[in-house]
Enzyme design. Structure first.
Site, PDB file in Angstrom:
ATOM      1  N   LYS A 270      47.622 105.989  62.958  1.00  0.00           N
ATOM      2  CA  LYS A 270      47.311 104.581  63.602  1.00  0.00           C
ATOM      3  C   LYS A 270      49.629 104.577  63.355  1.00  0.00           C
ATOM      4  O   LYS A 270      49.646 104.582  62.559  1.00  0.00           O
ATOM      5  CB  LYS A 270      47.298 103.329  63.265  1.00  0.00           C
TER       6      LYS A 270
ATOM      7  N   HIS B 234      47.934  99.573  64.300  1.00  0.00           N
ATOM      8  CA  HIS B 234      47.608  99.300  63.706  1.00  0.00           C
ATOM      9  C   HIS B 234      46.823  97.864  63.128  1.00  0.00           C
ATOM     10  O   HIS B 234      45.576  97.648  63.206  1.00  0.00           O
ATOM     11  CB  HIS B 234      47.938  99.614  62.417  1.00  0.00           C
TER      12      HIS B 234
ATOM     13  N   TYR C   2      48.803 104.415  55.297  1.00  0.00           N
ATOM     14  CA  TYR C   2      48.822 105.144  54.146  1.00  0.00           C
ATOM     15  C   TYR C   2      49.483 106.202  53.749  1.00  0.00           C
ATOM     16  O   TYR C   2      49.427 106.525  52.626  1.00  0.00           O
ATOM     17  CB  TYR C   2      47.085 105.526  54.500  1.00  0.00           C
TER      18      TYR C   2
ATOM     19  N   ASP D 189      40.382 109.234  59.342  1.00  0.00           N
ATOM     20  CA  ASP D 189      40.904 108.068  60.229  1.00  0.00           C
ATOM     21  C   ASP D 189      42.247 108.199  59.347  1.00  0.00           C
ATOM     22  O   ASP D 189      42.039 108.255  57.289  1.00  0.00           O
ATOM     23  CB  ASP D 189      40.048 107.388  59.784  1.00  0.00           C
TER      24      ASP D 189
HETATM   25  P1  NAP Z   1      34.774 101.277  52.056  1.00  0.00           P
HETATM   26  O1  NAP Z   1      34.527 102.872  52.913  1.00  0.00           O
HETATM   27  O2  NAP Z   1      33.659 100.318  52.598  1.00  0.00           O
HETATM   28  O3  NAP Z   1      34.306 101.762  50.496  1.00  0.00           O
HETATM   29  C1  NAP Z   1      34.875 103.033  49.756  1.00  0.00           C
HETATM   30  C2  NAP Z   1      34.510 102.308  48.022  1.00  0.00           C
HETATM   31  O4  NAP Z   1      33.484 102.646  48.237  1.00  0.00           O
HETATM   32  C3  NAP Z   1      35.226 102.933  47.082  1.00  0.00           C
HETATM   33  O5  NAP Z   1      35.749 102.515  46.069  1.00  0.00           O
HETATM   34  C4  NAP Z   1      34.562 103.734  46.769  1.00  0.00           C
HETATM   35  O6  NAP Z   1      34.828 104.701  45.836  1.00  0.00           O
HETATM   36  C5  NAP Z   1      33.639 103.254  47.058  1.00  0.00           C
HETATM   37  N1  NAP Z   1      31.771 104.656  47.420  1.00  0.00           N
HETATM   38  C6  NAP Z   1      31.697 105.305  48.866  1.00  0.00           C
HETATM   39  N2  NAP Z   1      30.594 106.052  48.823  1.00  0.00           N
HETATM   40  C7  NAP Z   1      29.833 104.828  47.987  1.00  0.00           C
HETATM   41  C8  NAP Z   1      28.572 104.830  47.626  1.00  0.00           C
HETATM   42  N3  NAP Z   1      28.232 105.693  48.126  1.00  0.00           N
HETATM   43  N4  NAP Z   1      27.839 103.855  46.578  1.00  0.00           N
HETATM   44  C9  NAP Z   1      29.170 102.907  46.005  1.00  0.00           C
HETATM   45  N5  NAP Z   1      30.085 103.505  45.991  1.00  0.00           N
HETATM   46  C10 NAP Z   1      30.474 103.799  47.373  1.00  0.00           C
HETATM   47  O7  NAP Z   1      36.185 100.332  52.290  1.00  0.00           O
HETATM   48  P2  NAP Z   1      37.557 101.306  52.548  1.00  0.00           P
HETATM   49  O8  NAP Z   1      37.658 101.876  51.688  1.00  0.00           O
HETATM   50  O9  NAP Z   1      38.668  99.823  52.859  1.00  0.00           O
HETATM   51  O10 NAP Z   1      37.411 101.182  54.334  1.00  0.00           O
HETATM   52  C11 NAP Z   1      36.820 102.442  55.040  1.00  0.00           C
HETATM   53  C12 NAP Z   1      38.237 103.223  55.907  1.00  0.00           C
HETATM   54  O11 NAP Z   1      39.187 102.196  56.739  1.00  0.00           O
HETATM   55  C13 NAP Z   1      39.832 103.265  55.168  1.00  0.00           C
HETATM   56  O12 NAP Z   1      39.848 104.247  53.815  1.00  0.00           O
HETATM   57  C14 NAP Z   1      40.417 103.517  55.520  1.00  0.00           C
HETATM   58  O13 NAP Z   1      40.167 104.543  56.620  1.00  0.00           O
HETATM   59  C15 NAP Z   1      40.197 102.037  56.739  1.00  0.00           C
HETATM   60  N6  NAP Z   1      40.452 100.769  57.023  1.00  0.00           N
HETATM   61  C16 NAP Z   1      41.097 100.746  58.145  1.00  0.00           C
HETATM   62  C17 NAP Z   1      41.798  99.310  58.140  1.00  0.00           C
HETATM   63  C18 NAP Z   1      42.566  99.066  58.987  1.00  0.00           C
HETATM   64  O14 NAP Z   1      43.251  97.901  59.343  1.00  0.00           O
HETATM   65  N7  NAP Z   1      42.345  99.553  60.189  1.00  0.00           N
HETATM   66  C19 NAP Z   1      42.151  98.378  57.380  1.00  0.00           C
HETATM   67  C20 NAP Z   1      41.502  98.917  55.710  1.00  0.00           C
HETATM   68  C21 NAP Z   1      40.123 100.398  56.145  1.00  0.00           C
HETATM   69  P3  NAP Z   1      35.085 106.305  45.153  1.00  0.00           P
HETATM   70  O15 NAP Z   1      35.891 106.435  46.150  1.00  0.00           O
HETATM   71  O16 NAP Z   1      34.654 106.269  43.888  1.00  0.00           O
HETATM   72  O17 NAP Z   1      33.471 107.071  46.134  1.00  0.00           O
END
Ligand code: NAP
Length: 279
Positions: free
Chosen positions: A76, A109, A51, A46
């Site tokens: 997006k 997006h 980004y 994704d």
């Molecule tokens: P997330 O995936 O819920 O959380 C990511 C965080 O959790 C990072 O700090 C990561 O750190 C940590 N983490 C990952 N796996 C872990 C585990 N097994 N144990 C402990 N900590 C862990 O949040 P997100 O990055 O905001 O969301 C994921 C994706 O959604 C984004 O990367 C993006 O592609 C997408 N997104 C889309 C929108 C939208 O508007 N469409 C908005 C926000 C996000 P480390 O990297 O250090 O492991």
């Protein structure tokens, strides 16, 4: 490595039941993270124009050596390009940065209702799909009302709506709407990012019962809800942990207890799509 099960979309294509989030991975480190994620088994990646990492994502995919048709790339369209022609140009730029000739899933997006051009943007995505540049098209952060507007205007139902969804914000009403309309839910910030509920007693208890990490319990909960989570991790060990969720099953009681963690104000930030404008 366990094969990732897939979910069939309303356009008859399929997506893996878990994907890899790439924000804010960029540059050489970003490309490396994508490469290790693919080695760990992720097949849905994704990204987004906003980004600023589409080139790094394309580079990571090429470094992995995987064949183009074995990976699903999602990107997006940003709010500043909702005019029809701008949307088409932006999609073509995305393909150029990724160095691919089609994208698997292309999403609007945010609806940006203040600009109120998301119907134009959707018409552009419909045409991009007809032209073969996007295999599947969908939206992100759309409410029921936004969904009904674009469906009424175009007659085309988005294949996917990617929305904020984690245990503190389980989106029960919107998931019901998606089921009724035939839209696949994707979950962003599926772990809850900085507010991840790893220490919640129901999650700790399930982790102990299944002998896995709390993050795996949360991601498995998404899969059992029927949503597609896209967790981000820069760390190969956590990347592998997050995708290793297909050899155990939560009980209905565990799933319900995790969903019950939801709160009306459970969003991570003030990302209400009726008000949040992101260009
Ligand atoms: P997330 O995936 O819920 O959380 C990511 C965080 O959790 C990072 O700090 C990561 O750190 C940590 N983490 C990952 N796996 C872990 C585990 N097994 N144990 C402990 N900590 C862990 O949040 P997100 O990055 O905001 O969301 C994921 C994706 O959604 C984004 O990367 C993006 O592609 C997408 N997104 C889309 C929108 C939208 O508007 N469409 C908005 C926000 C996000 P480390 O990297 O250090 O492991």
């Amino acid at each position: 490595m366990t094969a990732i099960p897939t979910r069939r979309l309303n356009d008859n294509t399929e997506l893996p039941q878990i994907g890899f989030g790439t924000y804010p991975l960029r540059g050489n480190e970003g490309a490396h993270a994508v490469q290790t994620a693919i080695s760990a088994g992720y097949r849905l990646i994704d990204t987004a124009v906003n980004y600023d990492n589409e080139a790094a994502v394309g580079e990571g995919i090429r470094r992995s050596g995987i064949h183009r048709n074995e990976v699903f790339i999602a990107s997006k369209l940003p709010g500043r390009f909702h005019d029809y022609d701008d949307a088409v140009d932006s999609a073509r730029e995305t393909l150029w940065r990724l160095r691919v000739d089609y994208i698997d899933l292309y999403l609007i997006h945010w609806p940006n209702p203040g600009i109120n051009k998301y119907t134009d943007a959707w018409q552009a995505l419909v045409q991009l799909q007809k032209d073969g540049l996007a295999r599947s098209i969908g939206v992100s952060n759309f409410t029921e009302q936004h969904l009904r507007v674009i469906i009424g205007d175009s007659g085309v139902v988005p294949a996917v709506n990617q929305v904020e969804l984690h245990p503190y914000f389980p989106q029960e009403e919107l998931r019901t709407v998606h089921a009724e309309l035939g839209i696949q839910t994707e979950s962003w910030s599926p772990l809850g990012k900085r507010n991840a509920p790893y220490g919640e007693p129901v999650i700790e208890a399930a982790a102990r019962a299944h002998g896995v990490a709390p993050a795996q319990i949360i991601l498995r909960w998404h899969v059992q809800l029927g949503t597609i989570p896209i967790p981000k991790s820069a760390n190969p060990q956590r990347q592998g942990q997050n995708i290793d969720i297909f050899s155990f099953e939560l009980t209905d009681v565990e799933v319900a207890a995790i969903t019950a963690l939801g709160k009306a104000d459970g969003r991570l930030f003030d990302g209400d799509p009726d008000r949040h404008e992101e260009l």
